[in-house]
Design a protein around this motif. Structure first.
Motif, short mmCIF file in Angstrom:
data_model
loop_
_atom_site.label_atom_id
_atom_site.label_comp_id
_atom_site.label_asym_id
_atom_site.label_seq_id
_atom_site.Cartn_x
_atom_site.Cartn_y
_atom_site.Cartn_z
N GLY A 1 0.79 -1.22 0.07
CA GLY A 1 -0.03 0.03 -0.09
C GLY A 1 0.90 1.23 -0.13
O GLY A 1 0.75 2.34 -0.77
N LYS A 2 1.89 1.16 0.87
CA LYS A 2 2.74 2.42 0.90
C LYS A 2 3.67 2.55 -0.36
O LYS A 2 3.53 3.63 -0.77
N THR B 1 1.24 4.12 -2.96
CA THR B 1 1.12 5.51 -2.73
C THR B 1 2.31 6.52 -2.96
O THR B 1 2.22 7.57 -3.55
N ASP C 1 -1.90 5.34 2.62
CA ASP C 1 -1.44 4.32 2.70
C ASP C 1 -2.26 2.99 3.14
O ASP C 1 -2.39 1.80 2.41
N GLN C 2 -3.19 3.25 4.05
CA GLN C 2 -3.89 2.10 4.69
C GLN C 2 -4.96 1.98 3.69
O GLN C 2 -5.44 0.80 3.46
N ASN D 1 -5.02 2.32 0.22
CA ASN D 1 -4.44 1.56 -0.81
C ASN D 1 -4.05 0.02 -0.45
O ASN D 1 -4.32 -0.88 -1.32
N THR D 2 -3.73 -0.17 0.81
CA THR D 2 -3.27 -1.39 1.26
C THR D 2 -4.60 -2.42 1.23
O THR D 2 -4.74 -3.52 0.91
N LYS D 3 -5.67 -1.79 1.94
CA LYS D 3 -6.66 -2.41 2.31
C LYS D 3 -7.63 -2.92 0.89
O LYS D 3 -8.13 -3.91 0.42
N GLN E 1 -5.84 -3.19 -2.31
CA GLN E 1 -5.08 -4.25 -2.65
C GLN E 1 -5.39 -5.55 -2.26
O GLN E 1 -5.52 -6.45 -2.87
#
Length: 579
Positions: free
Chosen positions: A113-114, A117, A192-193, A195-197, A199
């Protein structure tokens, strides 16, 4: 700020654009600063004296200034955009290239996720800040300084008003800019959080549906999305206060200027045109400070992004390439010498003291229970992971001394989870060999038993695979992944449980193709099925990270209890192994 300075190296190729853009803006600002003074003369020297010719001349001068300013403004926008876009493009390219060299440990350190970003939101933040820096930040200070100087010399009677307005505006801008920088760092962390979720959920969408956990995942996403919303609102509210506050201070300044101006006009110590010009310059001062504050806030937002980008760019890849001293092509002799591996230092090793030797052309079967380390072992050969202890040698040379491109160029690896790209079947197969011709592609498809379904497709090899290969079955994906490995004709062929979704008849044909077409290749076949590896020259039986059995099928059947137990569990009704 140090990170932002480090990234200035990406501006060097575009230094002409970077220099010419502010110079063009200087031209526009100079023309803008002349306008109120010309207006003052029109009122005080032209209209007051009823001099029509003078008024017409000054109006012509104003139009000329406006045209010159337009040229400067357009030129600045063009060159600033070129500089900023190319700057961001080069950073994004280097970020992507850096990430491709990351090992799994490096990627886990940052999280996907990071990293997403970094390449998207963070780079965009830098591009926006640079564009504003080259355009508006030059305009803001120049407009402010120029207006203050002109007021000092042409309307000194009203200059004390600036001494009241400017310090308040400057302090407000500094205060809100400092706060906004901290808030935007939290916004980026919230992105970030999110995008991570996203993905994670999209990658596991089938599991989500199969277990009917849609509402659970929506609730989790709603939580991180709500956190992002709250942080965005807080940052937006802080920035939103600055505009009205600044306008309020300027309006107070205008009221004071009109009040003082009216008294001085009545006393005959100042002319009406001076008051009009002063108010225009006061608005310019406000605009200059406001535009400068907007740039400062974008810079404050970009600095955390720059820090995060530099952190990725300066991350030391766990796996480093070396200049190979090998001048001849690799033959494929593979030797493990006391190899141990752990995914991190805190955990118990996944592989423990692994030693064996595979000669060129041999087939090595690897079998064992789930979690025994089968897949990890073969991933160490192309250095997808770095060994914790011991050494892996190819042709008698440590793989750490072989250039990583040379090493991986001699290996074809079909992973346990078949990954295909949203391109045509032909392009996916050519991923294994760029210059493969159509005959080689068809041969590899036939060897992997993929051609039997490819030839039935309307576009055949030109059939486009969707993202995630959702228009193919599990078995079809595995066979295409094998075709991609086969087309390379490598010195070392690694198949990591690539027939788990393939029927036994097709698997038997694939095994025959491997025997016929890859006689000189060293073959590593990982499988949970005896039928896949029973014909191997050597079979490694793994248990809890150790080799607990090593030999041919017949040898292990006679002497190895662990292998015998695996065979017994796979016996079919007829009393024979499922071939």
């Amino acid at each position: 700020m140090r990170s932002a300075i480090k990234l200035t190296k990406y501006l060097k190729p575009y230094m002409f654009f970077t220099i010419i853009a502010p110079l063009m803006m200087v031209l526009e600002v100079a023309m803008d600063l002349l306008q109120p003074t010309i207006m003052q003369h029109i009122i005080d020297d032209g209209i007051a004296n009823n001099d029509t010719e003078y008024v017409a001349t000054m109006f012509g001068l104003m139009i000329l200034c406006a045209i010159i300013g337009l040229i400067g403004g357009v030129g600045c926008s063009i060159y600033a955009t070129k500089s900023a876009v190319n700057f961001a493009t080069d950073i994004r390219k280097d970020l992507y290239e850096t990430i491709t060299y990351f090992s799994s440990r490096n990627k886990d350190h940052f999280t996907l996720g990071k990293l997403i970003t970094n390449i998207t939101s963070d780079v965009e933040s830098l591009q926006r800040a640079l564009t504003m820096l080259l355009k508006i930040f030059v305009r803001g200070p120049l407009t402010f300084i120029g207006a203050v100087i002109i007021v000092f010399f042409t309307a000194r009677e009203l200059f004390p008003v600036l001494l009241f307005v400017v310090p308040i505006l400057a302090f407000s801008i500094y205060f809100f800019t400092k706060i906004s920088g901290k808030l935007f760092l939290k916004v980026q962390e919230a992105i970030d959080q999110v995008n991570t979720k996203v993905q994670e959920n999209l990658a596991g969408i089938r599991v989500v549906k199969a277990y009917n956990r849609k509402q659970h995942q929506i609730a989790q996403f709603t939580s991180v999305n709500g956190s992002l919303m709250q942080r965005n609102i807080k940052a937006g509210q802080i920035i939103g206060i600055l505009g009205p506050l600044t306008m309020f201070v300027v309006n107070i300044g205008i009221i004071i200027a009109l009040w003082q101006g009216a008294i001085k006009v009545d006393n005959g110590t100042i002319q009406v045109g001076v008051i009009v010009a002063f108010i225009n310059y006061l608005m310019m001062i406000m605009g200059g400070l406001m535009s400068s504050s907007a740039v400062l806030m974008n810079i404050a937002r970009a600095i955390p992004s720059a820090n995060r980008i530099v952190e990725v760019l300066e991350e030391t890849p766990e796996i480093k390439s070396a200049r190979s001293v090998e001048t001849t092509p690799l033959k494929g002799e593979v030797e493990f010498v006391g190899v141990s591996f752990a995914y991190n230092e805190e955990n118990e090793p996944v592989l423990k003291n692994i030693s064996f030797k595979a000669l060129p052309g041999e087939t090595i079967g690897i079998i064992g229970a789930t979690g025994s380390g089968k897949s990890t072992l073969v991933k160490l050969i192309p250095r997808l992971f770095e060994v914790s202890k011991g050494e892996i040698r190819i042709d008698g040379m440590s793989i750490k001394k072989i250039d990583i491109q040379t090493l991986r160029g001699a290996i074809a690896f079909a992973p346990q989870r078949a990954t295909l790209f949203s391109k045509t079947i032909e392009e996916n197969v050519k991923y294994g060999k760029d210059d493969a011709n159509i005959d080689e592609i068809i041969e590899s498809l036939q060897s992997s038993q993929a051609y039997e379904f490819v030839e039935k497709l309307e576009a055949k090899e030109k059939h486009i695979i969707t993202q995630g290969a959702t228009n193919l079955s599990g078995g079809q994906k595995q066979r295409l992944a094998m075709a991609r490995a086969f087309v390379r004709k490598p010195a070392i062929l690694i198949l990591d449980d690539t027939t788990s979704a393939v029927d036994s008849i097709s698997e038997s044909k694939i095994q025959k193709a491997i025997i016929d077409n890859f006689k000189e290749s060293t073959k590593f076949i990982v499988s949970s099925k005896i039928s896949s590896i029973r014909h191997a020259d050597q079979i490694l039986v793994l248990e809890d990270g150790y080799i607990v059995g090593h030999g041919s099928h017949d040898d292990l059947m006679e002497n190895n209890k662990a292998y015998q137990e695996i065979v017994e569990t796979q016996l079919v009704k007829g009393g024979t192994l499922d071939d």
